[in-house]
Design a protein around this motif. Structure first.
Motif, PDB file in Angstrom:
ATOM      1  N   VAL A 173      48.563  36.534  40.720  1.00 55.06           N
ATOM      2  CA  VAL A 173      47.088  36.865  40.862  1.00 55.06           C
ATOM      3  C   VAL A 173      46.727  36.738  42.356  1.00 55.06           C
ATOM      4  O   VAL A 173      46.032  37.687  42.654  1.00 55.06           O
ATOM      5  CB  VAL A 173      46.052  35.704  40.147  1.00 55.06           C
ATOM      6  CG1 VAL A 173      44.684  35.863  40.298  1.00 55.06           C
ATOM      7  CG2 VAL A 173      46.276  36.075  38.693  1.00 55.06           C
ATOM      8  N   ALA A 174      47.126  35.494  43.186  1.00 58.13           N
ATOM      9  CA  ALA A 174      46.923  35.566  44.312  1.00 58.13           C
ATOM     10  C   ALA A 174      47.655  36.846  45.145  1.00 58.13           C
ATOM     11  O   ALA A 174      46.987  37.199  46.208  1.00 58.13           O
ATOM     12  CB  ALA A 174      47.585  34.021  44.796  1.00 58.13           C
ATOM     13  N   THR A 175      48.754  36.989  44.521  1.00 53.00           N
ATOM     14  CA  THR A 175      49.517  38.393  45.620  1.00 53.00           C
ATOM     15  C   THR A 175      48.571  39.514  45.311  1.00 53.00           C
ATOM     16  O   THR A 175      48.458  40.107  46.256  1.00 53.00           O
ATOM     17  CB  THR A 175      50.934  38.444  44.692  1.00 53.00           C
ATOM     18  OG1 THR A 175      51.615  37.287  44.776  1.00 53.00           O
ATOM     19  CG2 THR A 175      51.634  39.575  45.574  1.00 53.00           C
ATOM     20  N   LEU A 176      48.016  39.904  44.121  1.00 56.21           N
ATOM     21  CA  LEU A 176      47.110  40.915  43.777  1.00 56.21           C
ATOM     22  C   LEU A 176      46.074  40.949  44.758  1.00 56.21           C
ATOM     23  O   LEU A 176      45.754  41.954  45.287  1.00 56.21           O
ATOM     24  CB  LEU A 176      46.859  41.198  42.431  1.00 56.21           C
ATOM     25  CG  LEU A 176      48.170  41.495  41.451  1.00 56.21           C
ATOM     26  CD1 LEU A 176      47.756  41.487  39.872  1.00 56.21           C
ATOM     27  CD2 LEU A 176      48.467  42.797  41.819  1.00 56.21           C
ATOM     28  N   ILE A 177      45.269  39.797  44.671  1.00 65.55           N
ATOM     29  CA  ILE A 177      44.400  39.513  45.539  1.00 65.55           C
ATOM     30  C   ILE A 177      44.636  39.978  47.072  1.00 65.55           C
ATOM     31  O   ILE A 177      43.723  40.577  47.615  1.00 65.55           O
ATOM     32  CB  ILE A 177      43.629  38.388  45.456  1.00 65.55           C
ATOM     33  CG1 ILE A 177      43.158  38.303  44.042  1.00 65.55           C
ATOM     34  CG2 ILE A 177      42.595  37.983  46.362  1.00 65.55           C
ATOM     35  CD1 ILE A 177      42.422  36.792  43.656  1.00 65.55           C
ATOM     36  N   MET A 178      45.700  39.365  47.683  1.00 65.29           N
ATOM     37  CA  MET A 178      46.415  39.629  48.861  1.00 65.29           C
ATOM     38  C   MET A 178      46.400  40.771  49.246  1.00 65.29           C
ATOM     39  O   MET A 178      46.047  41.581  50.220  1.00 65.29           O
ATOM     40  CB  MET A 178      47.214  38.758  49.149  1.00 65.29           C
ATOM     41  CG  MET A 178      46.929  37.089  49.215  1.00 65.29           C
ATOM     42  SD  MET A 178      48.785  36.067  49.792  1.00 65.29           S
ATOM     43  CE  MET A 178      49.049  36.608  51.181  1.00 65.29           C
ATOM     44  N   LEU A 179      47.275  41.656  48.362  1.00 65.35           N
ATOM     45  CA  LEU A 179      47.190  43.024  48.535  1.00 65.35           C
ATOM     46  C   LEU A 179      46.213  43.933  48.567  1.00 65.35           C
ATOM     47  O   LEU A 179      46.082  44.943  49.288  1.00 65.35           O
ATOM     48  CB  LEU A 179      48.511  43.555  47.406  1.00 65.35           C
ATOM     49  CG  LEU A 179      49.798  43.090  47.461  1.00 65.35           C
ATOM     50  CD1 LEU A 179      50.514  43.417  46.064  1.00 65.35           C
ATOM     51  CD2 LEU A 179      50.445  43.553  48.691  1.00 65.35           C
ATOM     52  N   PHE A 180      44.961  43.608  47.746  1.00 71.94           N
ATOM     53  CA  PHE A 180      43.852  44.183  47.606  1.00 71.94           C
ATOM     54  C   PHE A 180      43.120  43.972  48.911  1.00 71.94           C
ATOM     55  O   PHE A 180      42.716  45.058  49.529  1.00 71.94           O
ATOM     56  CB  PHE A 180      43.155  43.751  46.336  1.00 71.94           C
ATOM     57  CG  PHE A 180      41.680  44.607  46.321  1.00 71.94           C
ATOM     58  CD1 PHE A 180      41.548  45.682  45.905  1.00 71.94           C
ATOM     59  CD2 PHE A 180      40.544  43.713  46.815  1.00 71.94           C
ATOM     60  CE1 PHE A 180      40.509  46.134  45.557  1.00 71.94           C
ATOM     61  CE2 PHE A 180      39.329  44.285  46.672  1.00 71.94           C
ATOM     62  CZ  PHE A 180      39.269  45.504  45.815  1.00 71.94           C
ATOM     63  N   ARG A 181      43.037  42.818  49.293  1.00 66.93           N
ATOM     64  CA  ARG A 181      42.403  42.755  50.582  1.00 66.93           C
ATOM     65  C   ARG A 181      43.315  43.082  51.895  1.00 66.93           C
ATOM     66  O   ARG A 181      42.553  43.499  52.967  1.00 66.93           O
ATOM     67  CB  ARG A 181      42.163  41.119  50.937  1.00 66.93           C
ATOM     68  CG  ARG A 181      41.352  40.403  49.740  1.00 66.93           C
ATOM     69  CD  ARG A 181      41.161  39.055  49.932  1.00 66.93           C
ATOM     70  NE  ARG A 181      40.724  38.471  51.266  1.00 66.93           N
ATOM     71  CZ  ARG A 181      39.408  38.316  51.379  1.00 66.93           C
ATOM     72  NH1 ARG A 181      38.519  38.498  50.564  1.00 66.93           N
ATOM     73  NH2 ARG A 181      38.906  37.981  52.553  1.00 66.93           N
ATOM     74  N   LEU A 182      44.503  43.393  51.677  1.00 67.11           N
ATOM     75  CA  LEU A 182      45.050  43.812  53.035  1.00 67.11           C
ATOM     76  C   LEU A 182      45.004  45.348  52.905  1.00 67.11           C
ATOM     77  O   LEU A 182      44.709  46.186  54.149  1.00 67.11           O
ATOM     78  CB  LEU A 182      46.661  43.676  52.707  1.00 67.11           C
ATOM     79  CG  LEU A 182      47.549  44.061  53.670  1.00 67.11           C
ATOM     80  CD1 LEU A 182      47.167  43.715  55.065  1.00 67.11           C
ATOM     81  CD2 LEU A 182      48.858  43.811  53.451  1.00 67.11           C
ATOM     82  N   PHE A 183      44.973  46.020  51.769  1.00 68.19           N
ATOM     83  CA  PHE A 183      45.112  47.696  51.975  1.00 68.19           C
ATOM     84  C   PHE A 183      44.002  48.323  51.804  1.00 68.19           C
ATOM     85  O   PHE A 183      43.832  49.388  52.443  1.00 68.19           O
ATOM     86  CB  PHE A 183      46.021  48.039  50.826  1.00 68.19           C
ATOM     87  CG  PHE A 183      47.679  48.070  50.964  1.00 68.19           C
ATOM     88  CD1 PHE A 183      48.026  48.652  51.838  1.00 68.19           C
ATOM     89  CD2 PHE A 183      48.387  47.220  50.205  1.00 68.19           C
ATOM     90  CE1 PHE A 183      49.457  48.434  52.030  1.00 68.19           C
ATOM     91  CE2 PHE A 183      49.452  46.846  50.207  1.00 68.19           C
ATOM     92  CZ  PHE A 183      50.313  47.822  51.315  1.00 68.19           C
ATOM     93  N   VAL A 184      42.828  47.799  51.110  1.00 70.75           N
ATOM     94  CA  VAL A 184      41.419  48.199  51.079  1.00 70.75           C
ATOM     95  C   VAL A 184      40.920  48.582  52.441  1.00 70.75           C
ATOM     96  O   VAL A 184      40.382  49.726  52.934  1.00 70.75           O
ATOM     97  CB  VAL A 184      40.543  47.469  50.316  1.00 70.75           C
ATOM     98  CG1 VAL A 184      39.128  48.130  50.372  1.00 70.75           C
ATOM     99  CG2 VAL A 184      40.815  47.519  48.782  1.00 70.75           C
ATOM    100  N   PRO A 185      40.908  47.534  53.366  1.00 68.51           N
ATOM    101  CA  PRO A 185      40.365  47.674  54.707  1.00 68.51           C
ATOM    102  C   PRO A 185      41.221  49.005  55.522  1.00 68.51           C
ATOM    103  O   PRO A 185      40.560  49.576  56.510  1.00 68.51           O
ATOM    104  CB  PRO A 185      40.554  46.481  55.583  1.00 68.51           C
ATOM    105  CG  PRO A 185      40.592  45.642  54.504  1.00 68.51           C
ATOM    106  CD  PRO A 185      41.293  46.089  53.302  1.00 68.51           C
ATOM    107  N   MET A 186      42.370  49.237  55.231  1.00 70.56           N
ATOM    108  CA  MET A 186      43.296  50.081  55.890  1.00 70.56           C
ATOM    109  C   MET A 186      42.529  51.511  55.625  1.00 70.56           C
ATOM    110  O   MET A 186      42.970  52.556  56.266  1.00 70.56           O
ATOM    111  CB  MET A 186      44.664  50.029  55.654  1.00 70.56           C
ATOM    112  CG  MET A 186      45.281  48.694  56.228  1.00 70.56           C
ATOM    113  SD  MET A 186      47.021  48.451  55.527  1.00 70.56           S
ATOM    114  CE  MET A 186      47.765  49.694  56.136  1.00 70.56           C
ATOM    115  N   LEU A 187      42.293  51.715  54.328  1.00 73.09           N
ATOM    116  CA  LEU A 187      41.749  52.995  53.789  1.00 73.09           C
ATOM    117  C   LEU A 187      40.376  53.456  54.734  1.00 73.09           C
ATOM    118  O   LEU A 187      40.314  54.422  54.717  1.00 73.09           O
ATOM    119  CB  LEU A 187      41.433  52.892  52.350  1.00 73.09           C
ATOM    120  CG  LEU A 187      42.854  52.807  51.409  1.00 73.09           C
ATOM    121  CD1 LEU A 187      42.413  52.529  49.788  1.00 73.09           C
ATOM    122  CD2 LEU A 187      43.521  53.985  51.746  1.00 73.09           C
ATOM    123  N   GLY A 188      39.640  52.170  54.934  1.00 74.61           N
ATOM    124  CA  GLY A 188      38.389  52.550  55.694  1.00 74.61           C
ATOM    125  C   GLY A 188      37.317  53.383  54.978  1.00 74.61           C
ATOM    126  O   GLY A 188      37.246  53.089  53.527  1.00 74.61           O
TER     127      GLY A 188
END
Length: 399
Positions: A173-188
């Motif tokens: 769960v922590a990994t999925l949250i981290m990936l979500f928080r990492l890639f969403v800002p990159m999409l702008g």
């Protein structure tokens, strides 16, 4: 001389007292012996010393009730109940309003005194060794029965496995949250593009951010141009996606069901399942004699010796409730064409063996052998059409 005469007198008095004591003991013992015979012949079908059967357990009844009350109740329990006696009414209500057979014309006061003597003797006897052994066996069985185990009593290895599983789940769960928080800002701002938002990934993303449109659909709030009746207008909105998804799934399921059960015939329909389960139940029942559903194929006995033996068993155990001639008393009339639980020899056998406790009929398995139960079943069938005097009114269904 005088001294010798005095000694003889003392010895004579001592001998006389000893004979009186021995005689009294013998009389008491004889009372209990006769009482046991009377109890077994008239009372054992409905009463036990230590446990409730149809009627209450009789242990220490001589301490709870005086002899006169017991005699009145044994001779005519109905009369005592109708007189308003609170104790008699309490017993009557407690034990299913099953009236005790009246013994006014069968047992004398002396007979009832003998039964009381027998009950008193049995009440004062310690628990037999056999019963103690049975009680011990019951305790062991209870101890061996499965019990609920508290979580803290589980082995340490189980605790470790559960803890590791929890840690792994938390890491995922922590990994999925981290990936979500990492890639969403990159999409702008591209995540707000209509094409991305309508894509599956976009819908899942916005669902995680609290937008439930993927499940509820988006209301356009556009009025349907041709749906206007008496001033009532209708919006032209789509069905909720969740409803459409379930509808699509049900169509796929229906096609699969039809192919599986009606085209390939690889599955059993309800009727076939029922027949198979009944066959399995019959096999299991046939292996367990203690199962009331076990199939029996007995034939009614007709030879004189078997019927005479059945009559003897009936008189000893059944006549108290069904009458000496099967005319019915507390229990139903056994001489007519009406039966409460079936009039075939196998059905009568099962009724005798397993009883009908809810209606006061005690189970006789363990008290009578299989041969005795078949003999008494055959004897009961031989009573059909005998038309005894004072027969009880028909009960049950005609056969």
């Amino acid at each position: 001389m005088i001294w010798n005469n005095m000694k003889r007198s003392k010895y004579g008095l001592g001998l006389l007292a000893g004979l009186l004591l021995v005689g009294a003991t013998a009389v008491q013992a004889q009372d209990a012996v006769e009482g046991k015979k009377i109890f077994d012949a008239n009372c054992a079908s409905c009463h036990s010393i230590a446990s409730d059967v149809v009627g209450p357990a009789l242990k220490d009844v001589h301490k709870r009730r005086d002899a006169e009350w017991i005699k009145k109740f044994v001779k005519n329990s109905t009369e005592v109940i109708q007189s308003g006696d609170p104790v008699a009414k309490e017993v009557f209500e407690k034990y299913g309003k099953v009236q005790m057979t009246s013994f006014a014309g069968q047992l004398s006061d002396a007979d009832i005194d003998n039964v009381i003597a027998y009950v008193k003797q049995e009440s004062e006897n310690p628990t037999p060794a056999g019963n103690a052994a049975e009680a011990g066996t019951g305790t062991q069985a209870a101890a061996a029965a499965p019990r609920e185990v508290a979580f803290m009593e589980l082995p340490v290895l189980v605790h470790v496995v559960i803890a590791l599983s929890g840690v792994i789940l938390l890491l995922i769960v922590a990994t999925l949250i981290m990936l979500f928080r990492l890639f969403v800002p990159m999409l702008g701002d591209s995540i707000y593009d209509e094409d991305f938002r309508n894509s599956f990934a976009g819908r899942v993303l916005f669902l995680m951010r609290g937008d439930a449109t993927v499940m509820t659909g988006k209301a356009t709030d556009q009025i349907h141009s041709t749906h206007d009746f008496d001033g009532i207008q209708e919006y032209d909105n789509d069905l909720p996606p969740w409803w459409k998804y379930m509808f699509y799934v049900s169509i796929v399921f229906a096609v699969g069901y039809m192919v599986h059960f009606h085209v390939l015939r690889s599955g059993a329909l309800q009727t076939e399942e029922y027949e198979m389960e009944m066959e399995q139940a019959a096999l299991f029942a046939a292996k367990a004699e203690s199962d009331p559903n076990a199939v029996t194929n007995y034939e009614a006995l007709t030879d004189a010796a078997a019927l005479e033996s059945g009559k003897s068993v009936f008189m000893t155990n059944c006549a108290a409730c069904h009458g000496q001639e099967g005319q019915g008393a507390v229990g139903p009339n056994l001489t007519d064409e009406y039966w409460l639980h079936g009039g075939d020899v196998n059905e009568i056998f099962k009724t005798i063996k397993f009883g009908v406790p809810a209606k006061g009929m005690v189970p006789w398995q363990g008290k009578l052998t299989k041969d005795q139960m078949l003999e008494v079943s055959s004897y009961i069938l031989s009573l059909k059409g005998s038309n005894p005097a004072n027969a009880k009114e028909p009960q049950g269904e005609k056969e």
